[in-house]
Design a protein around this motif. Structure first.
Motif, PDB file in Angstrom:
ATOM      1  N   ASP A   1       0.837  -1.207   0.000  1.00  0.00           N
ATOM      2  CA  ASP A   1       0.000   0.000   0.000  1.00  0.00           C
ATOM      3  C   ASP A   1       0.868   1.252   0.000  1.00  0.00           C
ATOM      4  OD1 ASP A   1      -2.325  -1.578   0.091  1.00  0.00           O
ATOM      5  OD2 ASP A   1      -2.177  -1.733   2.267  1.00  0.00           O
ATOM      6  N   ARG A   2       1.937   1.214  -0.790  1.00  0.00           N
ATOM      7  CA  ARG A   2       2.860   2.340  -0.922  1.00  0.00           C
ATOM      8  C   ARG A   2       2.963   2.742  -2.390  1.00  0.00           C
ATOM      9  NH1 ARG A   2       4.301   4.267   3.988  1.00  0.00           N
ATOM     10  NH2 ARG A   2       6.292   5.033   3.151  1.00  0.00           N
ATOM     11  N   MET A   3       3.361   3.977  -2.636  1.00  0.00           N
ATOM     12  CA  MET A   3       3.678   4.436  -3.983  1.00  0.00           C
ATOM     13  C   MET A   3       5.122   4.923  -3.991  1.00  0.00           C
ATOM     14  SD  MET A   3       2.228   7.611  -6.288  1.00  0.00           S
ATOM     15  CE  MET A   3       3.395   8.777  -5.536  1.00  0.00           C
ATOM     16  N   VAL A   4       5.884   4.510  -4.993  1.00  0.00           N
ATOM     17  CA  VAL A   4       7.243   5.021  -5.120  1.00  0.00           C
ATOM     18  C   VAL A   4       7.172   6.460  -5.612  1.00  0.00           C
ATOM     19  CG1 VAL A   4       8.204   2.742  -5.549  1.00  0.00           C
ATOM     20  CG2 VAL A   4       7.512   4.151  -7.480  1.00  0.00           C
ATOM     21  N   ALA A   5       8.150   7.259  -5.232  1.00  0.00           N
ATOM     22  CA  ALA A   5       8.135   8.677  -5.590  1.00  0.00           C
ATOM     23  C   ALA A   5       9.558   9.181  -5.749  1.00  0.00           C
ATOM     24  CB  ALA A   5       7.407   9.488  -4.514  1.00  0.00           C
ATOM     25  N   TRP A   6       9.708  10.283  -6.477  1.00  0.00           N
ATOM     26  CA  TRP A   6      11.007  10.921  -6.678  1.00  0.00           C
ATOM     27  C   TRP A   6      11.012  12.235  -5.923  1.00  0.00           C
ATOM     28  CZ3 TRP A   6      15.005   8.838  -9.682  1.00  0.00           C
ATOM     29  CH2 TRP A   6      16.129   9.655  -9.860  1.00  0.00           C
ATOM     30  N   GLN A   7      11.861  12.336  -4.929  1.00  0.00           N
ATOM     31  CA  GLN A   7      11.946  13.554  -4.128  1.00  0.00           C
ATOM     32  C   GLN A   7      13.405  13.929  -3.912  1.00  0.00           C
ATOM     33  OE1 GLN A   7       9.823  12.933  -0.437  1.00  0.00           O
ATOM     34  NE2 GLN A   7       7.838  12.645  -1.437  1.00  0.00           N
ATOM     35  N   HIS A   8      13.765  15.153  -4.300  1.00  0.00           N
ATOM     36  CA  HIS A   8      15.114  15.688  -4.058  1.00  0.00           C
ATOM     37  C   HIS A   8      16.208  14.769  -4.594  1.00  0.00           C
ATOM     38  CE1 HIS A   8      12.898  18.467  -1.568  1.00  0.00           C
ATOM     39  NE2 HIS A   8      12.504  17.488  -0.779  1.00  0.00           N
ATOM     40  N   GLY A   9      15.972  14.220  -5.780  1.00  0.00           N
ATOM     41  CA  GLY A   9      16.992  13.399  -6.422  1.00  0.00           C
ATOM     42  C   GLY A   9      17.082  11.973  -5.933  1.00  0.00           C
ATOM     43  N   GLN A  10      16.121  11.543  -5.112  1.00  0.00           N
ATOM     44  CA  GLN A  10      16.139  10.185  -4.565  1.00  0.00           C
ATOM     45  C   GLN A  10      14.782   9.511  -4.756  1.00  0.00           C
ATOM     46  OE1 GLN A  10      18.868   8.711  -3.172  1.00  0.00           O
ATOM     47  NE2 GLN A  10      20.108  10.557  -3.479  1.00  0.00           N
ATOM     48  N   VAL A  11      14.806   8.184  -4.848  1.00  0.00           N
ATOM     49  CA  VAL A  11      13.552   7.428  -4.865  1.00  0.00           C
ATOM     50  C   VAL A  11      13.158   7.115  -3.434  1.00  0.00           C
ATOM     51  CG1 VAL A  11      12.375   5.334  -5.606  1.00  0.00           C
ATOM     52  CG2 VAL A  11      14.009   6.431  -7.118  1.00  0.00           C
ATOM     53  N   VAL A  12      11.940   7.473  -3.084  1.00  0.00           N
ATOM     54  CA  VAL A  12      11.388   7.187  -1.761  1.00  0.00           C
ATOM     55  C   VAL A  12      10.038   6.504  -1.969  1.00  0.00           C
ATOM     56  CG1 VAL A  12      12.559   9.173  -0.722  1.00  0.00           C
ATOM     57  CG2 VAL A  12      10.245   9.455  -1.635  1.00  0.00           C
ATOM     58  N   ASP A  13       9.334   6.256  -0.899  1.00  0.00           N
ATOM     59  CA  ASP A  13       7.985   5.721  -1.037  1.00  0.00           C
ATOM     60  C   ASP A  13       7.078   6.383  -0.021  1.00  0.00           C
ATOM     61  OD1 ASP A  13       8.048   3.560   1.412  1.00  0.00           O
ATOM     62  OD2 ASP A  13       9.910   3.466   0.258  1.00  0.00           O
ATOM     63  N   VAL A  14       5.815   6.551  -0.406  1.00  0.00           N
ATOM     64  CA  VAL A  14       4.825   7.230   0.431  1.00  0.00           C
ATOM     65  C   VAL A  14       3.562   6.377   0.488  1.00  0.00           C
ATOM     66  CG1 VAL A  14       5.710   9.532  -0.110  1.00  0.00           C
ATOM     67  CG2 VAL A  14       3.927   8.532  -1.547  1.00  0.00           C
ATOM     68  N   PRO A  15       2.753   6.524   1.544  1.00  0.00           N
ATOM     69  CA  PRO A  15       1.505   5.758   1.626  1.00  0.00           C
ATOM     70  C   PRO A  15       0.560   6.123   0.484  1.00  0.00           C
ATOM     71  CG  PRO A  15       2.078   6.730   3.759  1.00  0.00           C
ATOM     72  CD  PRO A  15       2.973   7.359   2.754  1.00  0.00           C
ATOM     73  N   LEU A  16      -0.070   5.136  -0.111  1.00  0.00           N
ATOM     74  CA  LEU A  16      -1.040   5.397  -1.163  1.00  0.00           C
ATOM     75  C   LEU A  16      -2.180   6.285  -0.668  1.00  0.00           C
ATOM     76  CD1 LEU A  16      -1.241   1.914  -2.916  1.00  0.00           C
ATOM     77  CD2 LEU A  16      -0.673   4.075  -4.034  1.00  0.00           C
ATOM     78  N   SER A  17      -2.499   6.157   0.600  1.00  0.00           N
ATOM     79  CA  SER A  17      -3.595   6.957   1.165  1.00  0.00           C
ATOM     80  C   SER A  17      -3.299   8.454   1.122  1.00  0.00           C
ATOM     81  CB  SER A  17      -3.863   6.537   2.613  1.00  0.00           C
ATOM     82  OG  SER A  17      -2.690   6.696   3.402  1.00  0.00           O
ATOM     83  N   GLU A  18      -2.011   8.813   1.036  1.00  0.00           N
ATOM     84  CA  GLU A  18      -1.639  10.223   1.029  1.00  0.00           C
ATOM     85  C   GLU A  18      -1.666  10.850  -0.353  1.00  0.00           C
ATOM     86  OE1 GLU A  18       2.019  11.019   2.991  1.00  0.00           O
ATOM     87  OE2 GLU A  18       1.401  10.120   4.905  1.00  0.00           O
ATOM     88  N   ILE A  19      -1.798  10.039  -1.392  1.00  0.00           N
ATOM     89  CA  ILE A  19      -1.821  10.600  -2.740  1.00  0.00           C
ATOM     90  C   ILE A  19      -3.177  10.461  -3.420  1.00  0.00           C
ATOM     91  CG2 ILE A  19       0.647  10.207  -3.033  1.00  0.00           C
ATOM     92  CD1 ILE A  19      -1.590   8.137  -5.144  1.00  0.00           C
ATOM     93  N   ALA A  20      -4.008   9.546  -2.932  1.00  0.00           N
ATOM     94  CA  ALA A  20      -5.304   9.302  -3.562  1.00  0.00           C
ATOM     95  C   ALA A  20      -6.200  10.536  -3.462  1.00  0.00           C
ATOM     96  CB  ALA A  20      -5.993   8.112  -2.907  1.00  0.00           C
ATOM     97  N   GLY A  21      -6.676  11.007  -4.608  1.00  0.00           N
ATOM     98  CA  GLY A  21      -7.588  12.140  -4.626  1.00  0.00           C
ATOM     99  C   GLY A  21      -6.936  13.495  -4.456  1.00  0.00           C
ATOM    100  N   ILE A  22      -5.586  13.546  -4.428  1.00  0.00           N
ATOM    101  CA  ILE A  22      -4.873  14.810  -4.257  1.00  0.00           C
ATOM    102  C   ILE A  22      -4.173  15.166  -5.568  1.00  0.00           C
ATOM    103  CG2 ILE A  22      -3.084  16.035  -2.971  1.00  0.00           C
ATOM    104  CD1 ILE A  22      -3.534  14.069  -0.685  1.00  0.00           C
ATOM    105  N   THR A  23      -4.359  16.397  -6.023  1.00  0.00           N
ATOM    106  CA  THR A  23      -3.735  16.854  -7.264  1.00  0.00           C
ATOM    107  C   THR A  23      -2.552  17.758  -6.963  1.00  0.00           C
ATOM    108  OG1 THR A  23      -5.828  16.750  -8.482  1.00  0.00           O
ATOM    109  CG2 THR A  23      -4.090  18.136  -9.409  1.00  0.00           C
ATOM    110  N   ARG A  24      -1.427  17.488  -7.601  1.00  0.00           N
ATOM    111  CA  ARG A  24      -0.234  18.328  -7.466  1.00  0.00           C
ATOM    112  C   ARG A  24      -0.308  19.433  -8.515  1.00  0.00           C
ATOM    113  NH1 ARG A  24       4.775  18.421 -10.020  1.00  0.00           N
ATOM    114  NH2 ARG A  24       6.486  19.245  -8.764  1.00  0.00           N
ATOM    115  N   ALA A  25      -0.736  20.584  -8.102  1.00  0.00           N
ATOM    116  CA  ALA A  25      -0.911  21.708  -9.029  1.00  0.00           C
ATOM    117  C   ALA A  25       0.338  22.584  -9.059  1.00  0.00           C
ATOM    118  CB  ALA A  25      -2.119  22.535  -8.611  1.00  0.00           C
ATOM    119  N   VAL A  26       0.404  23.480 -10.022  1.00  0.00           N
ATOM    120  CA  VAL A  26       1.480  24.463 -10.078  1.00  0.00           C
ATOM    121  C   VAL A  26       1.310  25.449  -8.929  1.00  0.00           C
ATOM    122  CG1 VAL A  26       2.420  26.413 -11.389  1.00  0.00           C
ATOM    123  CG2 VAL A  26       1.772  24.304 -12.579  1.00  0.00           C
ATOM    124  N   ASP A  27       2.390  25.739  -8.235  1.00  0.00           N
ATOM    125  CA  ASP A  27       2.371  26.751  -7.184  1.00  0.00           C
ATOM    126  C   ASP A  27       2.455  28.123  -7.859  1.00  0.00           C
ATOM    127  OD1 ASP A  27       2.790  28.503  -5.102  1.00  0.00           O
ATOM    128  OD2 ASP A  27       4.486  27.420  -4.229  1.00  0.00           O
TER     129      ASP A  27
END
Length: 364
Positions: free
Chosen positions: A317-343
């Motif tokens: 129940d994790r999603m792999v992610a790219w953060q600050h030049g590294q591969v990490v993983d985050v809970p799927l529950s934290e990304i479901a239904g959330i859109t990463r928009a332009v700041d």
């Protein structure tokens, strides 16, 4: 490992460059690293709902270096047909989620890797939770709108295609003294439009996250003309609304509404307000296709390896992610239904303003 696992992998949602590189990485890591078997599910969730099941088993002979250079997905994909409300021929919908879970069990899988965007990830995460299916997600989308990852597979290649299109429009704009409007994909976010617009030297960039006015665009075009240039480049994201806040969509043959037409809308209105001729180019699905660039091959490969390692570690129940030049993983529950928009006030937007590009009007 004490037990040779059987893992499934599928691609879901719209296609993009780099999907096959991720598939290849999963196969290599699973077989070489752990001695597991890998089964590719065809056409997303549909492969496990079909009877007989629609799948193939991967081996190292299939997962050659050629896969790194292939666009699209060799497994096929779907971007409609929610298993919880699957459209039937008679116009009704049917809950086929149980068929998906039964297919997973029939294939004897121990875990499932899903390569998808935010919509696919949300639906399949819900599906897997309901059926007790261990899942690991890999983010892919040219829109780059998946939360908690700097990059999703496909984004950088699409960005390069969009920038090349701007580079090709610039000379013809100059030759004919025209205002060229380029409409780009991106759904509800403007990552592609903003970054490629900066890289291609656009004069105006319009994105869904920042409101604009026709008067503001005209003022910028007048400024360009005053500086001695008789042509201009306007980049607009497909999800941009009109200056009054109305969405611009087109009705498809299947009755669905999809974004498209904001470029023509702007051309029609600006044509009445400026002296220069306007022309519109809609890049469309060209942004999805073609050979993946190096960055997408690298990110996809890193994601595939890490996804398999998560299964080996029992971290589901994790999603792999790219953060600050590294591969990490985050809970799927934290990304479901959330859109990463332009700041609207982030580094990229600030850079555009600093270069004198009109990107709309928003107060801090």
């Amino acid at each position: 490992m004490s037990k040779s696992k059987r893992i499934g992998i599928l691609t879901s949602g719209g296609d993009c460059a780099g999907l096959n590189a991720a598939l290849r990485a999963v196969v290599h890591r699973a077989i070489r690293g752990y001695g597991w078997r890998v089964f590719g599910i065809r056409d997303g969730s549909l492969g496990l709902m079909n009877r007989p099941l629609d799948y193939c088993e991967f081996d190292l002979s299939v997962a050659s270096g050629e896969m790194l250079r292939m666009g699209g997905t060799i497994l096929g994909t779907i971007n409609k047909g929610d298993p919880f409300a699957y459209p039937m021929p008679d116009g009704t919908t049917k809950d086929r989620s149980a068929e998906f879970v039964e297919g997973y069990k029939e294939l004897g899988l121990d875990a499932l890797i899903v390569i998808g965007g935010d919509g696919s990830m949300r639906i399949l995460n819900k599906l897997c939770k309901q059926g007790g299916v261990p899942m690991v997600g890999i983010p892919k989308t040219i829109d780059n709108d998946v939360a908690h990852t700097d990059y999703a597979i496909g984004y950088v290649t699409a960005l390069g295609v969009a920038t090349e299109a701007i580079d090709r429009l610039a000379p013809t704009a100059a030759s004919h003294h025209r205002v060229m409007i380029l409409e780009l994909m991106g759904r509800d976010v403007g990552h592609i439009a903003l970054s490629s617009g900066i890289g291609g030297g656009a004069d105006v960039i319009l994105i869904p996250e920042i409101p604009y006015s026709l008067e503001g665009i005209v003022a910028k075009l007048a400024e360009v003309n005053h500086e001695g240039r008789n042509h201009a480049l306007v980049v607009v994201a497909e999800g941009c609304k009109t200056e009054t806040g109305l969405p611009v969509t087109q009705v498809q043959a299947d009755g669905e509404f999809r974004y498209g037409g904001i470029g023509q809308y702007l051309a029609a209105r600006l044509g009445k307000m400026i002296e220069a001729e306007t022309r519109v180019t809609v890049l469309g699905h060209v942004q999805r296709g073609g050979t993946p660039g190096m960055r997408d091959r690298l990110v996809a490969s890193a994601f595939g390896v890490h996804a398999v390692d998560l299964i080996a570690q029992g971290k589901m129940d994790r999603m792999v992610a790219w953060q600050h030049g590294q591969v990490v993983d985050v809970p799927l529950s934290e990304i479901a239904g959330i859109t990463r928009a332009v700041d609207p006030f982030g580094t990229i937007a600030h850079t555009a303003r600093g270069l004198g590009i009109y990107i709309g009007e928003m107060k801090a």
